[in-house]
Design a protein around this motif. Sequence first.
Motif, PDB file in Angstrom:
ATOM      1  N   GLY A  28      -0.458   6.274  -4.109  1.00 42.07           N
ATOM      2  CA  GLY A  28      -1.679   6.290  -4.909  1.00 42.07           C
ATOM      3  C   GLY A  28      -2.434   4.981  -4.988  1.00 42.07           C
ATOM      4  O   GLY A  28      -3.162   4.741  -5.952  1.00 42.07           O
ATOM      5  N   ILE A  29      -2.301   4.141  -3.982  1.00 44.15           N
ATOM      6  CA  ILE A  29      -3.074   2.894  -3.964  1.00 44.15           C
ATOM      7  C   ILE A  29      -4.556   3.258  -3.826  1.00 44.15           C
ATOM      8  O   ILE A  29      -4.930   4.105  -3.014  1.00 44.15           O
ATOM      9  CB  ILE A  29      -2.618   1.991  -2.802  1.00 44.15           C
ATOM     10  CG1 ILE A  29      -1.117   1.657  -2.920  1.00 44.15           C
ATOM     11  CG2 ILE A  29      -3.462   0.720  -2.721  1.00 44.15           C
ATOM     12  CD1 ILE A  29      -0.722   1.000  -4.222  1.00 44.15           C
ATOM     13  N   ALA A  30      -5.388   2.628  -4.631  1.00 45.67           N
ATOM     14  CA  ALA A  30      -6.831   2.895  -4.604  1.00 45.67           C
ATOM     15  C   ALA A  30      -7.362   2.728  -3.180  1.00 45.67           C
ATOM     16  O   ALA A  30      -6.978   1.781  -2.482  1.00 45.67           O
ATOM     17  CB  ALA A  30      -7.555   1.952  -5.560  1.00 45.67           C
ATOM     18  N   PRO A  31      -8.235   3.629  -2.748  1.00 45.46           N
ATOM     19  CA  PRO A  31      -8.718   3.596  -1.359  1.00 45.46           C
ATOM     20  C   PRO A  31      -9.291   2.243  -0.919  1.00 45.46           C
ATOM     21  O   PRO A  31      -9.013   1.799   0.196  1.00 45.46           O
ATOM     22  CB  PRO A  31      -9.773   4.695  -1.319  1.00 45.46           C
ATOM     23  CG  PRO A  31      -9.319   5.668  -2.362  1.00 45.46           C
ATOM     24  CD  PRO A  31      -8.738   4.813  -3.468  1.00 45.46           C
ATOM     25  N   ALA A  32     -10.065   1.596  -1.750  1.00 44.64           N
ATOM     26  CA  ALA A  32     -10.649   0.310  -1.348  1.00 44.64           C
ATOM     27  C   ALA A  32      -9.562  -0.743  -1.140  1.00 44.64           C
ATOM     28  O   ALA A  32      -9.608  -1.506  -0.166  1.00 44.64           O
ATOM     29  CB  ALA A  32     -11.661  -0.170  -2.383  1.00 44.64           C
ATOM     30  N   LEU A  33      -8.587  -0.786  -2.036  1.00 45.87           N
ATOM     31  CA  LEU A  33      -7.495  -1.739  -1.895  1.00 45.87           C
ATOM     32  C   LEU A  33      -6.624  -1.360  -0.697  1.00 45.87           C
ATOM     33  O   LEU A  33      -6.221  -2.220   0.082  1.00 45.87           O
ATOM     34  CB  LEU A  33      -6.655  -1.801  -3.176  1.00 45.87           C
ATOM     35  CG  LEU A  33      -5.454  -2.750  -3.143  1.00 45.87           C
ATOM     36  CD1 LEU A  33      -5.858  -4.168  -2.769  1.00 45.87           C
ATOM     37  CD2 LEU A  33      -4.731  -2.721  -4.488  1.00 45.87           C
ATOM     38  N   ARG A  34      -6.360  -0.068  -0.536  1.00 46.92           N
ATOM     39  CA  ARG A  34      -5.584   0.390   0.624  1.00 46.92           C
ATOM     40  C   ARG A  34      -6.252  -0.063   1.911  1.00 46.92           C
ATOM     41  O   ARG A  34      -5.593  -0.602   2.808  1.00 46.92           O
ATOM     42  CB  ARG A  34      -5.468   1.912   0.612  1.00 46.92           C
ATOM     43  CG  ARG A  34      -4.669   2.450   1.816  1.00 46.92           C
ATOM     44  CD  ARG A  34      -5.062   3.840   2.226  1.00 46.92           C
ATOM     45  NE  ARG A  34      -6.481   3.929   2.490  1.00 46.92           N
ATOM     46  CZ  ARG A  34      -7.225   4.979   2.201  1.00 46.92           C
ATOM     47  NH1 ARG A  34      -6.707   6.040   1.607  1.00 46.92           N
ATOM     48  NH2 ARG A  34      -8.514   4.988   2.488  1.00 46.92           N
ATOM     49  N   ASP A  35      -7.557   0.118   2.022  1.00 50.31           N
ATOM     50  CA  ASP A  35      -8.269  -0.272   3.235  1.00 50.31           C
ATOM     51  C   ASP A  35      -8.199  -1.778   3.467  1.00 50.31           C
ATOM     52  O   ASP A  35      -8.033  -2.233   4.603  1.00 50.31           O
ATOM     53  CB  ASP A  35      -9.714   0.202   3.186  1.00 50.31           C
ATOM     54  CG  ASP A  35      -9.840   1.722   3.244  1.00 50.31           C
ATOM     55  OD1 ASP A  35      -8.830   2.417   3.549  1.00 50.31           O
ATOM     56  OD2 ASP A  35     -10.940   2.230   2.945  1.00 50.31           O
ATOM     57  N   GLU A  36      -8.333  -2.541   2.402  1.00 44.79           N
ATOM     58  CA  GLU A  36      -8.235  -3.998   2.522  1.00 44.79           C
ATOM     59  C   GLU A  36      -6.837  -4.411   2.990  1.00 44.79           C
ATOM     60  O   GLU A  36      -6.694  -5.253   3.881  1.00 44.79           O
ATOM     61  CB  GLU A  36      -8.557  -4.648   1.173  1.00 44.79           C
ATOM     62  CG  GLU A  36      -8.579  -6.157   1.221  1.00 44.79           C
ATOM     63  CD  GLU A  36      -8.954  -6.780  -0.123  1.00 44.79           C
ATOM     64  OE1 GLU A  36      -8.704  -7.994  -0.261  1.00 44.79           O
ATOM     65  OE2 GLU A  36      -9.480  -6.085  -1.016  1.00 44.79           O
ATOM     66  N   LEU A  37      -5.814  -3.813   2.402  1.00 47.04           N
ATOM     67  CA  LEU A  37      -4.440  -4.131   2.797  1.00 47.04           C
ATOM     68  C   LEU A  37      -4.178  -3.697   4.240  1.00 47.04           C
ATOM     69  O   LEU A  37      -3.554  -4.432   5.013  1.00 47.04           O
ATOM     70  CB  LEU A  37      -3.442  -3.473   1.853  1.00 47.04           C
ATOM     71  CG  LEU A  37      -3.443  -4.000   0.417  1.00 47.04           C
ATOM     72  CD1 LEU A  37      -2.486  -3.191  -0.445  1.00 47.04           C
ATOM     73  CD2 LEU A  37      -3.116  -5.485   0.367  1.00 47.04           C
ATOM     74  N   MET A  38      -4.653  -2.516   4.605  1.00 44.10           N
ATOM     75  CA  MET A  38      -4.430  -2.034   5.969  1.00 44.10           C
ATOM     76  C   MET A  38      -5.117  -2.939   6.988  1.00 44.10           C
ATOM     77  O   MET A  38      -4.573  -3.168   8.082  1.00 44.10           O
ATOM     78  CB  MET A  38      -4.897  -0.583   6.114  1.00 44.10           C
ATOM     79  CG  MET A  38      -3.982   0.427   5.467  1.00 44.10           C
ATOM     80  SD  MET A  38      -2.245   0.353   6.011  1.00 44.10           S
ATOM     81  CE  MET A  38      -2.405   0.645   7.774  1.00 44.10           C
ATOM     82  N   HIS A  39      -6.262  -3.472   6.651  1.00 41.85           N
ATOM     83  CA  HIS A  39      -6.941  -4.417   7.548  1.00 41.85           C
ATOM     84  C   HIS A  39      -6.066  -5.653   7.764  1.00 41.85           C
ATOM     85  O   HIS A  39      -5.895  -6.125   8.892  1.00 41.85           O
ATOM     86  CB  HIS A  39      -8.316  -4.781   6.988  1.00 41.85           C
ATOM     87  CG  HIS A  39      -9.092  -5.693   7.857  1.00 41.85           C
ATOM     88  ND1 HIS A  39      -9.674  -5.287   9.036  1.00 41.85           N
ATOM     89  CD2 HIS A  39      -9.374  -7.015   7.735  1.00 41.85           C
ATOM     90  CE1 HIS A  39     -10.284  -6.320   9.602  1.00 41.85           C
ATOM     91  NE2 HIS A  39     -10.109  -7.369   8.828  1.00 41.85           N
TER      92      HIS A  39
END
Length: 139
Positions: free
Chosen positions: A114-125
């Motif tokens: 359930g990581i917030a999508p914006a944070l998930r995208d930043e972490l995945m980058h």
Amino acid sequence: MNPLTTAAVDVRRTSTHFDAIGGEPAVTRIVDAFYRHMDTRPDASDIRAMHAPDLAPVKTVLVRYLCEWLGGPKRYSDERGQPRLRMRHAAFPIGAAERDAWLSCMRAALDETGIAPALRDELMHAFLRIADWMRNTGT
């Protein structure tokens, strides 16, 4: 300037990704989900085979590393020194397929927890940059 606005800005500046995801309990859930995906995804069978059958020790190391990497306690460095990720993984053949499998498991873990999508995208980058740098084969 409104002191409440200034205080809100200061709090955001001191907040870390570690805080944003919920601290060590959240990191532990992410790591558990990550290795669960590694155990069950056919595309991850090669990277799973690089690990011992008992994942408990590596889970502990990854929790400590991610906590520190996300801005939390520095227990990883205190216990193990500099991360030196490439050196520590040099014995394992890591190519594009292994990188992609690792990233797929991590993305699934972030989604599952359930990581917030914006944070998930930043972490995945950020994970993509690290995972790509870890490649040590031409494949």
